[in-house]
Motif scaffolding. Structure first.
Motif, PDB file in Angstrom:
ATOM      1  N   SER A   7       0.882  -1.187  -0.070  1.00  0.00           N
ATOM      2  CA  SER A   7       0.139  -0.008   0.105  1.00  0.00           C
ATOM      3  C   SER A   7       0.874   1.124   0.159  1.00  0.00           C
ATOM      4  O   SER A   7       0.255   2.434  -0.336  1.00  0.00           O
ATOM      5  CB  SER A   7      -0.949   0.052   1.213  1.00  0.00           C
ATOM      6  OG  SER A   7      -0.113  -0.127   2.679  1.00  0.00           O
ATOM      7  N   TYR A   8       2.120   1.104   0.491  1.00  0.00           N
ATOM      8  CA  TYR A   8       2.954   2.409   0.344  1.00  0.00           C
ATOM      9  C   TYR A   8       4.097   2.365  -0.507  1.00  0.00           C
ATOM     10  O   TYR A   8       4.787   3.280  -0.828  1.00  0.00           O
ATOM     11  CB  TYR A   8       3.663   2.569   1.736  1.00  0.00           C
ATOM     12  CG  TYR A   8       2.244   2.931   2.892  1.00  0.00           C
ATOM     13  CD1 TYR A   8       1.701   4.195   3.017  1.00  0.00           C
ATOM     14  CD2 TYR A   8       1.865   2.071   3.778  1.00  0.00           C
ATOM     15  CE1 TYR A   8       0.763   4.750   3.797  1.00  0.00           C
ATOM     16  CE2 TYR A   8       0.767   2.353   4.623  1.00  0.00           C
ATOM     17  CZ  TYR A   8       0.411   3.544   4.551  1.00  0.00           C
ATOM     18  OH  TYR A   8      -0.523   4.009   5.414  1.00  0.00           O
ATOM     19  N   ALA A   9       4.439   1.248  -1.026  1.00  0.00           N
ATOM     20  CA  ALA A   9       5.663   1.026  -1.864  1.00  0.00           C
ATOM     21  C   ALA A   9       5.535   2.107  -2.930  1.00  0.00           C
ATOM     22  O   ALA A   9       6.654   2.551  -3.489  1.00  0.00           O
ATOM     23  CB  ALA A   9       5.870  -0.329  -2.214  1.00  0.00           C
ATOM     24  N   GLY A  10       4.520   2.000  -3.624  1.00  0.00           N
ATOM     25  CA  GLY A  10       4.427   2.914  -4.844  1.00  0.00           C
ATOM     26  C   GLY A  10       4.107   4.389  -4.393  1.00  0.00           C
ATOM     27  O   GLY A  10       4.054   5.269  -5.465  1.00  0.00           O
ATOM     28  N   ALA A  11       3.651   4.698  -3.392  1.00  0.00           N
ATOM     29  CA  ALA A  11       3.564   6.067  -2.703  1.00  0.00           C
ATOM     30  C   ALA A  11       4.901   6.839  -2.899  1.00  0.00           C
ATOM     31  O   ALA A  11       5.789   6.326  -2.258  1.00  0.00           O
ATOM     32  CB  ALA A  11       2.838   6.076  -1.583  1.00  0.00           C
ATOM     33  N   ALA A  12       4.926   8.054  -3.006  1.00  0.00           N
ATOM     34  CA  ALA A  12       5.974   9.030  -2.976  1.00  0.00           C
ATOM     35  C   ALA A  12       6.987   8.143  -3.600  1.00  0.00           C
ATOM     36  O   ALA A  12       7.217   7.682  -4.465  1.00  0.00           O
ATOM     37  CB  ALA A  12       6.003   9.268  -1.797  1.00  0.00           C
ATOM     38  N   SER A  13       8.178   8.131  -2.986  1.00  0.00           N
ATOM     39  CA  SER A  13       9.478   7.779  -3.488  1.00  0.00           C
ATOM     40  C   SER A  13      10.180   6.585  -2.564  1.00  0.00           C
ATOM     41  O   SER A  13      11.161   6.107  -2.446  1.00  0.00           O
ATOM     42  CB  SER A  13      10.412   8.609  -3.523  1.00  0.00           C
ATOM     43  OG  SER A  13      10.222   9.627  -4.638  1.00  0.00           O
ATOM     44  N   ASN A  14       9.044   5.839  -2.050  1.00  0.00           N
ATOM     45  CA  ASN A  14       9.313   4.724  -0.964  1.00  0.00           C
ATOM     46  C   ASN A  14      10.123   3.649  -1.698  1.00  0.00           C
ATOM     47  O   ASN A  14      11.293   3.108  -1.057  1.00  0.00           O
ATOM     48  CB  ASN A  14       7.951   4.252  -0.244  1.00  0.00           C
ATOM     49  CG  ASN A  14       7.540   5.272   0.653  1.00  0.00           C
ATOM     50  OD1 ASN A  14       7.630   6.321   0.923  1.00  0.00           O
ATOM     51  ND2 ASN A  14       6.569   4.467   1.363  1.00  0.00           N
ATOM     52  N   ARG A  15       9.789   3.093  -2.695  1.00  0.00           N
ATOM     53  CA  ARG A  15      10.491   2.121  -3.565  1.00  0.00           C
ATOM     54  C   ARG A  15      11.708   2.562  -3.916  1.00  0.00           C
ATOM     55  O   ARG A  15      12.833   1.894  -3.689  1.00  0.00           O
ATOM     56  CB  ARG A  15       9.845   1.592  -4.595  1.00  0.00           C
ATOM     57  CG  ARG A  15      10.176   0.527  -5.386  1.00  0.00           C
ATOM     58  CD  ARG A  15       9.281   0.089  -6.629  1.00  0.00           C
ATOM     59  NE  ARG A  15       8.281  -0.434  -6.353  1.00  0.00           N
ATOM     60  CZ  ARG A  15       7.001  -0.130  -6.895  1.00  0.00           C
ATOM     61  NH1 ARG A  15       7.029   0.608  -7.984  1.00  0.00           N
ATOM     62  NH2 ARG A  15       5.769  -0.696  -6.652  1.00  0.00           N
ATOM     63  N   ASP A  16      11.959   3.739  -4.210  1.00  0.00           N
ATOM     64  CA  ASP A  16      13.439   4.078  -4.720  1.00  0.00           C
ATOM     65  C   ASP A  16      14.209   4.414  -3.546  1.00  0.00           C
ATOM     66  O   ASP A  16      15.384   3.961  -3.510  1.00  0.00           O
ATOM     67  CB  ASP A  16      13.130   5.557  -5.489  1.00  0.00           C
ATOM     68  CG  ASP A  16      12.498   5.795  -6.954  1.00  0.00           C
ATOM     69  OD1 ASP A  16      12.800   4.548  -7.509  1.00  0.00           O
ATOM     70  OD2 ASP A  16      12.037   6.610  -7.226  1.00  0.00           O
ATOM     71  N   PHE A  17      13.515   4.640  -2.380  1.00  0.00           N
ATOM     72  CA  PHE A  17      14.420   5.118  -1.156  1.00  0.00           C
ATOM     73  C   PHE A  17      14.878   3.596  -0.771  1.00  0.00           C
ATOM     74  O   PHE A  17      16.009   3.498  -0.532  1.00  0.00           O
ATOM     75  CB  PHE A  17      13.814   5.639  -0.151  1.00  0.00           C
ATOM     76  CG  PHE A  17      14.658   5.969   1.248  1.00  0.00           C
ATOM     77  CD1 PHE A  17      15.635   6.713   1.265  1.00  0.00           C
ATOM     78  CD2 PHE A  17      14.243   5.333   2.167  1.00  0.00           C
ATOM     79  CE1 PHE A  17      16.365   7.027   2.232  1.00  0.00           C
ATOM     80  CE2 PHE A  17      14.552   5.750   3.440  1.00  0.00           C
ATOM     81  CZ  PHE A  17      15.876   6.398   3.519  1.00  0.00           C
ATOM     82  N   PHE A  18      14.065   2.636  -0.800  1.00  0.00           N
ATOM     83  CA  PHE A  18      14.293   1.245  -0.205  1.00  0.00           C
ATOM     84  C   PHE A  18      15.276   0.583  -1.218  1.00  0.00           C
ATOM     85  O   PHE A  18      16.468  -0.100  -0.783  1.00  0.00           O
ATOM     86  CB  PHE A  18      13.113   0.362  -0.129  1.00  0.00           C
ATOM     87  CG  PHE A  18      13.596  -0.981   0.456  1.00  0.00           C
ATOM     88  CD1 PHE A  18      13.777  -1.283   1.614  1.00  0.00           C
ATOM     89  CD2 PHE A  18      13.375  -1.967  -0.456  1.00  0.00           C
ATOM     90  CE1 PHE A  18      14.140  -2.540   2.085  1.00  0.00           C
ATOM     91  CE2 PHE A  18      13.643  -3.155  -0.373  1.00  0.00           C
ATOM     92  CZ  PHE A  18      13.859  -3.500   1.198  1.00  0.00           C
ATOM     93  N   MET A  19      15.250   0.678  -2.445  1.00  0.00           N
ATOM     94  CA  MET A  19      15.970   0.107  -3.437  1.00  0.00           C
ATOM     95  C   MET A  19      17.487   0.981  -3.323  1.00  0.00           C
ATOM     96  O   MET A  19      18.416   0.118  -3.546  1.00  0.00           O
ATOM     97  CB  MET A  19      15.429   0.090  -4.753  1.00  0.00           C
ATOM     98  CG  MET A  19      14.328  -0.880  -4.904  1.00  0.00           C
ATOM     99  SD  MET A  19      14.612  -2.457  -4.808  1.00  0.00           S
ATOM    100  CE  MET A  19      15.888  -2.867  -5.817  1.00  0.00           C
TER     101      MET A  19
END
Length: 191
Positions: free
Chosen positions: A129-141
């Motif tokens: 629910s949050y991975a696609g929100a904002a830049s969460n996925r980019d930050f984690f990767m």
């Protein structure tokens, strides 16, 4: 962590503690996110602090992202569960660290060369629910690639192109047909 702006936005609704990460500090993980002024969202976040007893001569701790100054660390969890969070003197005032990176100070030492650590204040910021929100996925990767020493892969992923569709009524479809198929070729033939 609770953010004042989100408390005001959600007034009258069930409060979900959500801390937006707005301030990125200098680090390879956050370099591209800083340039793009990206925002990460940390639901149900906890603040992260360096222990006062920690030896800073052996490890370097970098705060990667902090909350806004309007956020605070809520200490009354019962009120928070009821959706009635209020900032008081017991609460930690923002900005509050939301993620940190730890690495050895003396880079190149064989026994500690591989030791890297990234600590996030929220484990759910990469849930579906949050991975696609904002830049969460980019930050984690970026954090994952930094941990694996794959610096060349740190960045911001390309965004998927959005598809747009145009729906015309029958009258406008006929008008476009007449102009494109009849009028323009007829005008060219007359000239």
């Amino acid at each position: 962590l609770v953010d004042c702006e989100f408390v005001q936005l959600l007034a009258g609704k069930k409060l979900e503690p959500l801390a937006p990460g707005l301030k990125y500090n200098l680090h390879p993980i956050t370099e591209k996110l800083r340039k793009e002024r990206a925002e990460t969202l940390f639901p149900m976040a906890c603040s992260i602090d360096r222990l006062a007893s920690a030896d800073s001569s052996k490890q370097h701790v970098t705060v990667l992202v902090e909350s806004s100054s309007a956020a605070w660390g809520e200490t009354n969890l019962e009120k928070l569960r009821q959706g009635k969070a209020e900032q008081d003197e017991k609460d930690r005032k923002g900005p509050v660290p939301l993620a940190v990176a730890v690495e050895p100070v003396a880079a190149g030492e064989m026994e500690r060369e591989g030791m890297r650590l990234v600590v996030f204040g929220s484990s759910t910021f990469v849930c579906n629910s949050y991975a696609g929100a904002a830049s969460n996925r980019d930050f984690f990767m970026n954090a994952l690639n930094w941990l694996l020493k794959r610096q060349q892969l740190i960045g911001i992923a390309a965004k998927a192109p959005q598809e747009f569709s145009l729906t015309l009524d029958v009258r406008r479809q006929r008008l476009i047909f007449v102009i494109d198929v009849v009028a323009i070729p007829l005008l060219a033939a007359v000239l």
